[in-house]
Design a protein around this motif. Structure first.
Motif, PDB file in Angstrom:
ATOM      1  N   GLY A 108     -30.202-121.165  96.355  1.00  0.00           N
ATOM      2  CA  GLY A 108     -29.104-121.445  95.570  1.00  0.00           C
ATOM      3  C   GLY A 108     -29.662-121.556  94.453  1.00  0.00           C
ATOM      4  O   GLY A 108     -28.838-121.977  93.275  1.00  0.00           O
ATOM      5  N   GLN A 109     -31.012-121.762  94.040  1.00  0.00           N
ATOM      6  CA  GLN A 109     -31.415-121.951  92.593  1.00  0.00           C
ATOM      7  C   GLN A 109     -31.412-120.790  91.960  1.00  0.00           C
ATOM      8  O   GLN A 109     -31.420-119.751  92.339  1.00  0.00           O
ATOM      9  CB  GLN A 109     -32.879-122.485  92.892  1.00  0.00           C
ATOM     10  CG  GLN A 109     -33.273-123.545  93.634  1.00  0.00           C
ATOM     11  CD  GLN A 109     -34.498-123.962  94.140  1.00  0.00           C
ATOM     12  OE1 GLN A 109     -35.407-123.426  94.465  1.00  0.00           O
ATOM     13  NE2 GLN A 109     -34.940-125.297  93.896  1.00  0.00           N
ATOM     14  N   LYS A 110     -31.140-120.974  90.504  1.00  0.00           N
ATOM     15  CA  LYS A 110     -30.909-119.711  89.577  1.00  0.00           C
ATOM     16  C   LYS A 110     -32.012-119.935  88.562  1.00  0.00           C
ATOM     17  O   LYS A 110     -32.328-121.050  87.981  1.00  0.00           O
ATOM     18  CB  LYS A 110     -29.707-119.857  89.248  1.00  0.00           C
ATOM     19  CG  LYS A 110     -28.620-119.612  90.006  1.00  0.00           C
ATOM     20  CD  LYS A 110     -27.240-119.709  89.442  1.00  0.00           C
ATOM     21  CE  LYS A 110     -26.030-119.238  90.330  1.00  0.00           C
ATOM     22  NZ  LYS A 110     -24.797-119.234  89.832  1.00  0.00           N
ATOM     23  N   LYS A 111     -32.412-118.505  88.242  1.00  0.00           N
ATOM     24  CA  LYS A 111     -33.109-118.434  87.161  1.00  0.00           C
ATOM     25  C   LYS A 111     -32.644-117.188  86.308  1.00  0.00           C
ATOM     26  O   LYS A 111     -32.187-116.290  86.905  1.00  0.00           O
ATOM     27  CB  LYS A 111     -34.607-117.937  87.669  1.00  0.00           C
ATOM     28  CG  LYS A 111     -35.600-119.291  87.852  1.00  0.00           C
ATOM     29  CD  LYS A 111     -36.992-118.674  88.113  1.00  0.00           C
ATOM     30  CE  LYS A 111     -37.853-119.851  88.312  1.00  0.00           C
ATOM     31  NZ  LYS A 111     -39.255-119.242  88.143  1.00  0.00           N
ATOM     32  N   ILE A 112     -32.692-117.526  85.069  1.00  0.00           N
ATOM     33  CA  ILE A 112     -32.079-116.443  84.302  1.00  0.00           C
ATOM     34  C   ILE A 112     -33.420-115.820  83.378  1.00  0.00           C
ATOM     35  O   ILE A 112     -34.121-116.657  82.707  1.00  0.00           O
ATOM     36  CB  ILE A 112     -31.123-116.644  83.169  1.00  0.00           C
ATOM     37  CG1 ILE A 112     -30.063-117.167  84.031  1.00  0.00           C
ATOM     38  CG2 ILE A 112     -30.542-115.864  82.315  1.00  0.00           C
ATOM     39  CD1 ILE A 112     -28.801-117.902  83.150  1.00  0.00           C
TER      40      ILE A 112
END
Lengths: 67, 67
Positions: free
Chosen positions: A38-42
């Motif tokens: 569930g970790q996000k990176k953009i």
């Protein structure tokens, strides 16, 4: 689990950007990556290639104003 | 095997475009899809979303001259 690792092209090599990616959503010239935790990176990049059987997502950074 | 099925958005629904996709390569506003049997399809579309754990690739057709 069929997540993949995302690599970013850096000159001649590919650098690991994120492991165990589940979701990738292009949005406004950026990519939102979410891993199985569930970790996000953009990142301001495009998908250059998917190779799912090899669990690989290859990204290429946007240059200048290119989307 | 961690291939995915590719669906194309058609109004409110998603139509299956290709099963067991291994590789996806964006090129000149088109996508080249290759399945695990080596068969290829080309479509004027973009990746809208990847959901790899669900084995799903969602595509959106290009409209007009948009890439």
């Amino acid at each position: 689990m069929c997540e993949a690792n995302a690599y970013i092209i850096n000159g001649e090599q590919e650098d690991l950007f994120m492991e165990k990616v589940d979701r990738v959503i292009p949005e406004n010239g950026q990519l939102i990556l979410e891993n199985i935790f569930g970790q996000k990176k953009i990142i301001k990049a495009q998908i250059k290639e998917l190779a799912l059987v090899d669990h690989r997502i290859i990204l290429k950074r946007n240059e200048g104003n290119e989307e």
